[in-house]
Design a protein around this motif. Structure first.
Motif, mmCIF file in Angstrom:
data_model
loop_
_atom_site.group_PDB
_atom_site.id
_atom_site.type_symbol
_atom_site.label_atom_id
_atom_site.label_comp_id
_atom_site.label_asym_id
_atom_site.label_seq_id
_atom_site.Cartn_x
_atom_site.Cartn_y
_atom_site.Cartn_z
ATOM 1 N N LEU A 1 0.761 -1.242 0.059
ATOM 2 C CA LEU A 1 -0.136 0.008 -0.154
ATOM 3 C C LEU A 1 0.769 1.262 -0.022
ATOM 4 N N GLU A 2 2.303 1.339 0.136
ATOM 5 C CA GLU A 2 3.376 2.336 0.184
ATOM 6 C C GLU A 2 2.603 3.445 1.152
ATOM 7 N N ARG A 3 2.253 2.678 2.298
ATOM 8 C CA ARG A 3 1.852 3.696 3.265
ATOM 9 C C ARG A 3 2.549 3.299 4.771
ATOM 10 N N SER A 4 2.700 4.316 5.719
ATOM 11 C CA SER A 4 3.208 3.970 7.023
ATOM 12 C C SER A 4 2.366 3.117 7.717
ATOM 13 N N ARG A 5 3.139 2.292 8.709
ATOM 14 C CA ARG A 5 2.255 1.453 9.530
ATOM 15 C C ARG A 5 1.602 2.117 10.504
ATOM 16 N N ASN A 6 1.992 3.228 11.083
ATOM 17 C CA ASN A 6 1.030 4.135 11.748
ATOM 18 C C ASN A 6 -0.112 4.427 11.283
ATOM 19 N N SER A 7 -0.132 5.070 9.939
ATOM 20 C CA SER A 7 -1.355 5.320 9.104
ATOM 21 C C SER A 7 -2.144 4.372 8.818
ATOM 22 N N LEU A 8 -1.904 3.007 9.056
ATOM 23 C CA LEU A 8 -2.765 1.831 8.872
ATOM 24 C C LEU A 8 -3.393 1.321 10.085
ATOM 25 N N MET A 9 -2.626 1.226 11.200
ATOM 26 C CA MET A 9 -3.221 0.679 12.374
ATOM 27 C C MET A 9 -4.129 1.114 12.863
ATOM 28 N N ASN A 10 -5.239 0.353 13.365
ATOM 29 C CA ASN A 10 -6.665 0.828 13.946
ATOM 30 C C ASN A 10 -7.423 1.563 13.073
ATOM 31 N N ARG A 11 -7.164 1.273 11.697
ATOM 32 C CA ARG A 11 -7.838 2.088 10.512
ATOM 33 C C ARG A 11 -8.829 1.128 9.974
ATOM 34 N N PRO A 12 -10.140 1.544 9.908
ATOM 35 C CA PRO A 12 -11.029 0.425 9.331
ATOM 36 C C PRO A 12 -10.548 0.306 7.455
ATOM 37 N N LEU A 13 -10.748 -1.163 7.349
ATOM 38 C CA LEU A 13 -10.188 -1.447 5.868
ATOM 39 C C LEU A 13 -10.954 -0.773 4.874
ATOM 40 N N LEU A 14 -12.070 -0.442 5.110
ATOM 41 C CA LEU A 14 -13.293 0.277 4.184
ATOM 42 C C LEU A 14 -12.600 1.623 3.826
ATOM 43 N N GLU A 15 -11.640 2.240 4.578
ATOM 44 C CA GLU A 15 -11.346 3.485 4.127
ATOM 45 C C GLU A 15 -10.068 3.514 3.310
ATOM 46 N N ILE A 16 -9.390 2.241 3.143
ATOM 47 C CA ILE A 16 -8.325 2.317 2.258
ATOM 48 C C ILE A 16 -8.689 1.490 0.822
ATOM 49 N N MET A 17 -10.112 1.280 1.054
ATOM 50 C CA MET A 17 -10.691 0.501 -0.248
ATOM 51 C C MET A 17 -11.101 1.298 -1.323
ATOM 52 N N LYS A 18 -10.882 0.925 -2.813
ATOM 53 C CA LYS A 18 -11.603 1.634 -3.905
ATOM 54 C C LYS A 18 -13.210 1.721 -3.643
ATOM 55 N N GLU A 19 -13.727 3.086 -3.811
ATOM 56 C CA GLU A 19 -15.216 2.975 -3.695
ATOM 57 C C GLU A 19 -15.930 1.820 -4.343
ATOM 58 N N THR A 20 -15.499 1.331 -5.648
ATOM 59 C CA THR A 20 -16.284 0.355 -5.998
ATOM 60 C C THR A 20 -16.109 -0.915 -5.470
ATOM 61 N N ASN A 21 -15.210 -1.062 -4.438
ATOM 62 C CA ASN A 21 -15.087 -2.305 -3.690
ATOM 63 C C ASN A 21 -15.707 -2.294 -2.390
ATOM 64 N N GLN A 22 -16.049 -1.065 -1.741
ATOM 65 C CA GLN A 22 -16.496 -0.646 -0.349
ATOM 66 C C GLN A 22 -17.811 -1.608 -0.302
ATOM 67 N N GLN A 23 -18.688 -1.163 -1.258
ATOM 68 C CA GLN A 23 -20.155 -2.128 -1.082
ATOM 69 C C GLN A 23 -19.826 -3.514 -0.980
ATOM 70 N N LEU A 24 -19.086 -3.886 -1.701
ATOM 71 C CA LEU A 24 -18.494 -5.519 -1.561
ATOM 72 C C LEU A 24 -18.055 -5.927 -0.388
ATOM 73 N N LEU A 25 -17.293 -5.172 0.487
ATOM 74 C CA LEU A 25 -16.943 -5.537 1.786
ATOM 75 C C LEU A 25 -18.316 -5.502 2.588
ATOM 76 N N GLU A 26 -18.995 -4.640 2.727
ATOM 77 C CA GLU A 26 -20.031 -4.438 3.420
ATOM 78 C C GLU A 26 -21.126 -5.738 3.172
ATOM 79 N N ASP A 27 -21.282 -5.960 1.795
ATOM 80 C CA ASP A 27 -22.540 -6.878 1.263
ATOM 81 C C ASP A 27 -22.198 -8.166 1.414
ATOM 82 N N GLN A 28 -20.852 -8.549 1.022
ATOM 83 C CA GLN A 28 -20.474 -10.095 0.846
ATOM 84 C C GLN A 28 -19.388 -10.488 2.029
ATOM 85 N N ILE A 29 -18.255 -9.736 1.895
ATOM 86 C CA ILE A 29 -17.213 -10.021 2.833
ATOM 87 C C ILE A 29 -17.877 -10.183 4.280
#
Length: 643
Positions: A404-432
């Motif tokens: 993800l080319e991000r820092s570890r601190n910026s990812l820790m305790n962060r919802p996965l939904l926030e770093i997903m493409k908008e087209t995949n966010q509904q997939l996380l909620e509805d299916q995963i």
């Protein structure tokens, strides 16, 4: 006498030097000898014939040997096709170090020889990975056999009696419909381990019913060897998301396992190499779409073989029959004999249960060690993170941070939904998340967002982790970074192509108008010559006036909305320079969209056009006066006014 003595002394000294040299020579030879090569034999269960095994797995053998040579490890891998019987026999005799076989063969080897699972097989079909397998009971399409009840008395063919998908799963289904195996045993044939023989037997009418691994019919149809319209499954079971005919429940797929004495560095080499096999590799193609993943839980296969009283649990039925026989053999025996016999049977059962408990304890301890071993392997070789039950990142490995080319601190305790493409966010909620709460793994490709806004493609598997109450406590995400394989056009090749263009070319990201690339001509003229410095990290408003920026934004919105994807206009630059600007919206396949602006200096063309127009106006004016006089004189002459 003295001279003779001196000669003998010199000879002794030379003899001593010769002996020392001879003793030192083997030591030098030993130091220069290469490290001996250890040959590791991989026995593979041949379900389509020995030749097919060699065709499918020779590329994988070559891959392992290349990896061993590259790491300077003293191992050489060799593959051997086997039947289920010869495979177990070879393990017991020490002729086979590694096995690749179906779950039933693995369970027998695990119980009898102490092998441990290394990796599980997953098959890719139409771009989706499947790690479960089953059996299909099938007939010709024109057969009058519709249900399992109709099988009694018919000719049946399986693969082998000990193969899970080739017979044992079907046998379990037969028992559910009270089909006694003894009643149909006389009508059962086995192909000796070849799945295709069963298919051809049914196709040619030599047998009535066939039992093979789920997916074989679809694979042969894809190759053009058969037509699915010629066959029909008996009482098919629809498994959600499973693309193949199946007449039985699904169980974990094939497994790669190793004997206890195989060196750990050889196992690490094998696991590391096979986990890197990708869908674009030669090994993947040769093995008909086989990928590798962490080993699955094969406890369900143990329970199935226990219920079938099949090897290695065939003694269950024998011991139960013995107890029943002894209980009814002597109905008139005296009470004392009955009590004594009961005590003996009780003692035997207690001792036997104690041994089984100890064996189960050892198996569980081995599973714990294996899980820790493969947890470390997953951490080292995959993109891995742990989520809370609400989808918040609680742990990640270094590969996840790098992808993800991000820092570890910026990812820790962060919802996965926030770093997903908008087209995949509904997939996380509805299916995963729905699959996680249902206790079912989910597999598929996702797009995560890097720090720079670009997409990172990951082929991921979400696994629910439950506690003692069987409620969802955590979610494990195991993935492979497939961003490079998803890119339709290489970024480097695209940029190199722009450098060949003499015009000034600027590539921008839609929306923010951030500069993602500028060729050398644009860098020299628009950036270094106008605002100074490089184009990197800049936006369009860094080198455009507010008026030109508003015009650019308006035209960018127009080409993004479509249907017209290219707009051309002219604009005046500094120093009486006229630019013809061509703006195009591009959407490469499986890549983020981009805006491409081409600035073409048309000042010289404008000067030429202006000179041409001035020349025409001058010639027209200069010729108009004499032509008018000549026309008037000719008019007078023709009218006779001049005599």
């Amino acid at each position: 006498m003295s001279s003779v003595f001196r000669i003998s002394h010199g000879q002794c000294f030379a003899l001593i030097l010769t002996i020392l040299f001879m003793l030192a020579a083997p030591l030098r030879a030993q130091e220069t000898d290469p490290q001996p090569i250890t040959e590791l034999t991989l026995g593979i269960l041949a379900t389509e014939g020995a030749t097919r095994v060699l065709e499918a797995w020779t590329p994988t053998q070559a891959l392992l040997n290349r990896a061993a040579s590259a790491q300077n490890l003293p191992y050489r891998f060799k593959i051997e096709p086997h039947t289920d019987t010869s495979l177990i026999s070879g393990l017991g005799e020490g002729d086979i170090d590694l096995l690749l076989g179906d779950p039933a063969t693995f369970v027998v080897a695990e119980v009898e020889e102490g092998v441990r699972a290394l990796l599980s097989v997953a098959h890719m079909w139409d771009g989706t990975t499947y790690d479960r397998t089953g059996a299909v009971v099938f007939v010709r399409n024109d057969s009058n056999i519709l249900r399992f009840d109709d099988i009694a008395g018919k000719r049946i063919m399986g693969v082998t009696a000990n193969e899970l998908t080739g017979w044992q799963l079907a046998l379990q289904e037969f028992r559910k419909y009270r089909l006694n195996p003894d009643d149909i045993a006389a009508d059962v044939l086995f192909s000796g381990g070849n799945q295709r023989e069963v298919v051809y037997g049914v196709q040619n009418g030599l047998i009535d019913v066939g039992v093979i691994r789920a997916g074989i019919l679809e694979y042969l149809a894809q190759q053009g060897a058969i037509s699915l319209d010629d066959f029909r499954p008996i009482q098919p079971i629809v498994h959600d998301g499973y693309p193949f005919w199946a007449s039985t429940p699904l169980y974990p797929d094939w497994v790669m396992a190793a004997m206890p004495d195989v060196p750990e560095d050889a196992l690490a080499l094998l696991i590391d190499t096979l986990l890197k096999v990708s869908p674009s590799s030669v090994e993947f193609q040769a093995a008909n779409g086989v990928l590798w993943q962490a080993p699955q839980n094969y406890q369900a296969v143990h329970e199935l073989l226990i219920s079938l009283r099949a090897r290695p649990y065939e003694n269950y039925l024998r011991q139960a029959a013995t107890r029943i026989y002894l209980a009814y053999k002597w109905p008139v025996v005296g009470l004392s004999t009955l009590i004594l016999l009961s005590l003996l049977l009780l003692a035997y059962a207690v001792l036997r249960n104690a041994r089984l408990a100890e064996a189960r304890k050892n198996v569980l301890q081995s599973e714990v060690r294996s899980k820790q071993f493969y947890r470390n392997a997953i951490e080292d070789h995959t993109v891995f993170c742990m989520l809370t039950k609400d989808g918040v990142i609680s742990h990640m490995n270094e590969h996840f941070v790098t992808a993800l080319e991000r820092s570890r601190n910026s990812l820790m305790n962060r919802p996965l939904l926030e770093i997903m493409k908008e087209t995949n966010q509904q997939l996380l909620e509805d299916q995963i998340m729905a699959a996680m709460h249902a206790g079912v793994p989910w597999q598929g490709a996702l797009q995560l967002v890097k720090e720079n806004g670009k997409a990172a493609w990951v082929q991921s598997t979400f696994i629910p982790v439950t506690g003692t109450s069987r409620k969802l406590s955590e979610i494990a995400m195991v993935a492979s970074d497939v961003t490079k394989t998803r890119e339709g056009v290489s970024e480097t090749r695209f940029n190199n192509t722009l450098e060949l263009i003499q015009d000034q070319v600027v590539v921008m990201r839609p929306g923010c108008l951030e500069i993602s690339y500028a060729n050398a001509a644009a860098d020299d003229s628009l950036f270094k010559g106008r605002v100074g410095g490089s184009w990197k990290g800049r936006k369009a408003d860094d080198f455009l006036t507010e008026k030109d920026l508003e015009v650019l934004k308006m035209r960018c919105e127009a080409v993004e909305a479509g249907p017209q994807r290219r707009i051309t206009w002219e604009a005046e630059g500094k120093g009486d320079v006229t630019y013809e600007i061509s703006l195009e919206y591009a959407q490469p396949e499986q890549d983020e969209p981009r805006l491409i602006a081409i600035y073409r200096d048309v000042s010289e063309r404008k000067i030429i056009e202006r000179a041409k127009n001035e020349f025409i106006a001058t010639v027209s004016h200069e010729l108009r006066t004499p032509l008018t006089s000549i026309k008037g004189a000719l008019g007078l002459a023709m009218s006779g006014a001049v005599g």
